[in-house]
Structures are given as C-alpha cells and as structure tokens.
Write an enzyme that holds these catalytic residues in place. Sequence first.
Site, PDB file in Angstrom:
ATOM      1  N   GLU A 158     -12.751 -26.282  -1.482  1.00  0.00           N
ATOM      2  CA  GLU A 158     -14.046 -25.901  -0.908  1.00  0.00           C
ATOM      3  C   GLU A 158     -15.219 -26.668  -1.519  1.00  0.00           C
ATOM      4  O   GLU A 158     -16.066 -26.089  -2.205  1.00  0.00           O
ATOM      5  CB  GLU A 158     -14.258 -24.398  -1.036  1.00  0.00           C
ATOM      6  CG  GLU A 158     -13.314 -23.601  -0.175  1.00  0.00           C
ATOM      7  CD  GLU A 158     -13.578 -22.095  -0.177  1.00  0.00           C
ATOM      8  OE1 GLU A 158     -14.274 -21.607  -1.081  1.00  0.00           O
ATOM      9  OE2 GLU A 158     -13.074 -21.419   0.738  1.00  0.00           O
ATOM     10  N   GLU A 314      -6.686 -20.701   4.455  1.00  0.00           N
ATOM     11  CA  GLU A 314      -6.755 -19.421   3.730  1.00  0.00           C
ATOM     12  C   GLU A 314      -7.229 -18.336   4.678  1.00  0.00           C
ATOM     13  O   GLU A 314      -8.057 -18.580   5.561  1.00  0.00           O
ATOM     14  CB  GLU A 314      -7.778 -19.484   2.589  1.00  0.00           C
ATOM     15  CG  GLU A 314      -7.432 -20.338   1.411  1.00  0.00           C
ATOM     16  CD  GLU A 314      -8.542 -20.292   0.353  1.00  0.00           C
ATOM     17  OE1 GLU A 314      -9.291 -19.306   0.293  1.00  0.00           O
ATOM     18  OE2 GLU A 314      -8.663 -21.273  -0.402  1.00  0.00           O
TER      19      GLU A 314
HETATM   20  C1  GLA Z   1     -12.097 -19.040  -1.302  1.00  0.00           C
HETATM   21  C2  GLA Z   1     -11.368 -19.860  -2.346  1.00  0.00           C
HETATM   22  C3  GLA Z   1     -10.176 -19.165  -2.940  1.00  0.00           C
HETATM   23  C4  GLA Z   1     -10.451 -17.709  -3.164  1.00  0.00           C
HETATM   24  C5  GLA Z   1     -10.863 -17.078  -1.860  1.00  0.00           C
HETATM   25  C6  GLA Z   1     -11.075 -15.586  -1.959  1.00  0.00           C
HETATM   26  O1  GLA Z   1     -11.779 -19.330  -0.026  1.00  0.00           O
HETATM   27  O2  GLA Z   1     -10.977 -21.117  -1.870  1.00  0.00           O
HETATM   28  O3  GLA Z   1      -9.856 -19.811  -4.149  1.00  0.00           O
HETATM   29  O4  GLA Z   1     -11.470 -17.561  -4.103  1.00  0.00           O
HETATM   30  O5  GLA Z   1     -12.064 -17.652  -1.446  1.00  0.00           O
HETATM   31  O6  GLA Z   1     -11.397 -15.016  -0.714  1.00  0.00           O
END
Ligand code: GLA
Length: 685
Positions: A158, A314
């Site tokens: 991210e 995710e």
């Molecule tokens: C983000 C991060 C993950 C985790 C999630 C939790 O998307 O990439 O490492 O922290 O949030 O929702």
Amino acid sequence: MSKRFPPISPKVPHMLHGADYNPEQWLSYPDILKEDLRLIKLAGCNVMSVGIFSWVALEPEEGVFTFEWMDKLLDSFAENGIYAFLATPSGARPAWMSAQYPEVLRVGANRIRNLHGFRHNHCYSSPVYREKTAIMNSKLAERYAHHPAVIGWHISNEFGGDCHCGNCQEAFREWLREKYGTLDKLNHAWWATFWSHTYTSWEQIESPAPHGETQVHGMNLDWKRFVTDKTVDFCKHEIAPLRAINPDLPVTANMMDLFEGLDYRKFADVLDVISWDAYPTWHDAEDDSKLAAWFSFNHDMFRSLKGRPFMLMESTPSLTNWQAVSKLKRPGMHRLSSLQAVAHGSDTVQYFQWRKSRGSSEKFHGAVVDHSGHEHTRVFRDVAELGETLGQLTDVVGTGVASEVAILFDWDNRWAVKDAQGPRNMGIKYEETVMQHYRAFWQLGVPVDVIGSSGDFSAYKLIVAPMLYMVSEDTGERIEHYVQDGGSFVATYWSGIVDENDLCHLGGFPGPLRKTLGIWAEETEGLYDHDVNGLKMQADNALGLKGEYEIGELCELIHSEGAETIGVYRDDFYAGRPALTMNRLGRGNAYHLAGRVMEDSFYDAFYAGIVKEAGIRKAVETMLPPGVTAQVRTDGENDYVFVMNFSGKEQSITLDGRDYTDMESGQTLETVLSLPVSGVRILKR
Ligand code: GLA
Ligand code: ZN
C-alpha cells in the site's frame, strides 16, 4: 471466437483464493505452522501472500541474511500444492536501519523528521533506502524467482504518503526544472505574480507546508504529481532486480479504495497485474446498495487501469479492527462481497490475514483462523464454502468486461477541484457527484469502465464526465471528435473551468467543451444546504423525461448556443432558464446538467433514457429491483452473469429469454430467478 486474458500465473489457471500469511509471527510455535498447512488446504485456499513486512526476519542485522525459514515455508508450500505471491518487505523496515541511517525516515510537511515506528514511513528518495531495498530484492530474486511455489511478486505494501526532506526538496526542484525548463514558465503556470509569489531562483522553491506555502494551486497540484512520479519511480526501482532474474513472474502492488494521494493510473504500465484491498463496512444501513455501488465503482476503476482482470488482494474474512464500528458479516455477505469482486473482473479472492496475530495492533482484526485455532467457526466455514464456489469458476478466469459506458475520472481534476477556493467550500462533493452518476448504471445493471482523460474514447457509446473542472484544450478536442463520430457525452456544472495547470480558461466557460455542449456558462453559484431550486422537464423533450426534481448545492446560469433544452430551472430568478440541455453535434449528442439534482430517481430516469437512446447493453435485459444489480464477464463466446442482491430483502428477477445455466448447480434456469437476502447467482449464458 473466444477471447480471454491469460491467467495471472500459468501455474494456476484457476481462481486464486488465499490470504496474507506471516508465519514469522509463529516461528517458535511449530505445531501452529504444521496445522496451518492442513487448514489452508481445508479452506480451499491455493495461494498465500508471504514476506510482507518481513524485513527484520530476513535481515536481522545489516548484511546478515536469514532466509532459512522462508526456504522451509516455500518448500512446504510446493509439497502441498500451495502457491505464493512473494512480497518485497519494504513496507516496514528494521529498527537497526533507522538507527544507523536516519535519512531513511520520512520528514513531515512541518519539516520534522519522524522517529522509527509504524510502517510506510520511509523516504522514497533516500539513497540508503534505495540501496537497501535493491540488495534485499536482488537476494530474494536470486533465491526464489524460480521457486516452484512462487507465482508472482507483491511489491511493498500500500504505497502512500509523502516526504519533505532535503533529498525530496531537491528532487522536486529537479522535477519542476524538467517540466518547465525556465522559471518564467513556472511562474506563469503558477500565476505567481499574484501576491508577489514570483520565484527568482530554483532554490527558493519548497514543497507545500502548513507554516509556508499552501495557496498556490498550481504548486499544490505539481507537488501531488511529483509525489506520484516519485512513488512510481521507487516502485520501478524495486521491480528492476526482480525482473532481471525472472522477467516472466508477474508483478503487482496492492492499492487502496480510491486513494487520493497517488494517481494510480500512472502505475498501470509499471505493474503486470493490478491488485487492491477492499474493506467495505457492510450492514451500516438497512440496504447495502449505496456501499455496494461504491465498491463496485472501485472494482471497475481498478479493472480499467489495465483493462484486464485484477486481483482482490485483501479483504477481511470477518471484521476489521480499524473502522469506527467492526460489524460481523451477516450470513451470505462473505460470499456476496467476495463474488462482487469477481463479477467486476477479479480473478482472485484474498484476505488479510490468514491467522489472527497474538499481539500488537491487529490482534483483533478478522482472520481465517481465529485465536481459537481450529476450523469449527462460522468464518472458516464461510471461507471454505467460498473456496468451493471459486473452484467451480475456472471458466470465468481471464474473461473481461465489455463496457459501452465510461466514467471519466482524473486524479488531477479531483485534486484541483477540491483544492480550488470556489463556489462551495463547505463541500464541493466531487467523489459523491461521481457516485451519484455511477450508481444509476449500477442499478440498471449496465457495465461501466472508469477511464482518464488520456484514455481511448472510441470503445464507448457513452462517456460521463461529472464535474470535469480541469480539462485541457487537447482533451476538449478529443471529446469533440468523439461526439462528432457518434458518441454520447454527459457533462455537468463546474466543468471546463481550468486547464492542466489550473489556469482558468479565458473566453467563456466551459472552455474547450463549449462547442461540444452548445452552451455558455455565465455564472456558477454555491447554495446553502437549506436552499432549493428545481428542475422541470420540458414537454416532449428529446429523452421523454417527465416531472420535477430538486436541485441544490451548485447551480449554473447557462445560455444555449445551439443546445436543445430538456429541462428548465423552476425557482428564483433562474426560473425558466435552461438546466438540462442536449446538443446534437455531428453524429453524437452532448448533454449538460447545469444544477446538482439531489434525488437518485433523476439519475435513474436520465440514464435509462440515454441507455435506450444510445442502444447500450445491460448485463440482463430486464428491470432490476432497487438494490439488485447484475454484472457480466465475457470471453466473447459465453457470458458469465452475476446477479447480486444488496437490498436487504428477498428478491426475484425475470430473465430475458436467453438460455441460462446456474454455474453452481448446473441447472437450466426458468424465467424467474429468486435471490435470498445477500444472495448471488452466477449464470452462464
Ligand atoms: C491494509 C494492510 C494490511 C492490514 C489491513 C487491515 O490493507 O495492507 O497489512 O493492515 O489493512 O485491514
Ligand atoms: Zn525524503
């Protein structure tokens, strides 16, 4: 002829299903690691994302590398038929590095350097940080780029944020020098004579700061563009050593929903596959359709970045722990939410994370395996059932979405329209406006792409550009040609106001869209929340629209310069003046909405009219009940139709007479399709 994209990895030509997995949290719990292998298979998972944030486990001291645990993990995956996206660990960095080389730490806009901590807290210009990532990535590639379990690279995590350190200031000046060549050009683009902001030497230029410059819009815009370019450059720097060793392994970087800080479109050419992290807060309202439309827009935007299948990298298998309220997914919602991504073009469903952490900040974030440690949970069952469904969707892998409608959404327009001090500083509502328009297509079940100004317009029958405040002469010309050639185009109030440097168009708004729209916008005003005007449809108008709708927040006084009036303002000194127009240009039509209509029902009727007029396909040629949508993926031969119920009630729809088979039961379908609450049906046509 059948037309599909190749699967993300030729090693797994199926839907991918899995999670972020950080077994380094559990290295001193060998039973848990063994149990994980059994559970991964039991859950119907075939891929794990490993190594995200694992830097200190891979390099506990500078130059000392400990890859043995990763060797063991990947070997055990290969033995068990589990695949891996291997991450570069740069999303978080070891404390030893910050202590030894403080320059790797980010400096805030207030010019204070951060302490070590958190994650995503690095300077992308720092030579040391770049060197350290290059060494780490080379070593990972040498060791694992040809490992049988590894099917792709997950770059960092991210990307986001900016750094204002000395190195970054120097890089910003360099970027500006390259862009403008001379200070005169920069000063003109930034309209710097105003308030004596003229720069007489490059060294005087500093990034925007709360205790310094914030008022030069052109500079704010350039800083944001620079931050994107710098981040893209860092991403390329990470990728180079990986590609050098195995150019065939696909590379992705996970993104966030409509993240404002980076122009994601600039990553499209750098990455082989787009991936993103979706965390909807379901069950906040009786009816989830507004939120569903928002996530649907995001899925469409991420798919459109490369115009091919993407990855849901995710999502949570149950709840999050960082949202204001962490609600559980009601029965059916895990399946619906996951398949929504697939419906819009994802070839994966992945989670954060596989096993709940025992400590630290995410110990209460939902995971496939809870602290209880076994499979006898509602969440585990939901995941395993979805795994079975995904196992039946191999035919869908690699299929695309053939949209005839595009929404025009530019990051720099978004930045500029929100930075401008203009008619409504209490809320210009750019994203909300985009969603007002998009939601109507979602409800109609019309597939939509989300494109930028430099995209290819020729594939579309309709392009909708809500609040295209920033538009260059060149884009204006391309839109004009698109309409001349038979396209339909929709624009709104507060469009065609500034050029690519945020300088106002001279000679009349909407600037380069004026001829296309056949109107001149003389004045634009903001209204208070309690102010209302109305849009009254003209009798026998071109779209057959009827009735009256409420207008609020933003209104424009326009003059027709050839456009037909579809609707007029109802109240105030505006009464009787055009509020909704249509201009016939060449073989196409260009519509202009001069005031912000507040009710969803207007957009439903307006776009139903244009969809009919322009002969635009729906996923299913039927009326969908409110809160139910249909989306379609296709290989050109077979269509895969996803009918999804976000209405919070049982529903049914009438199919359109074509031959449908339910992909899960294999049954041929009757005309009426029933949907339970949060139900989703997957049909092959
Ligand atoms: C983000 C991060 C993950 C985790 C999630 C939790 O998307 O990439 O490492 O922290 O949030 O929702
Ligand atoms: Zn920096």
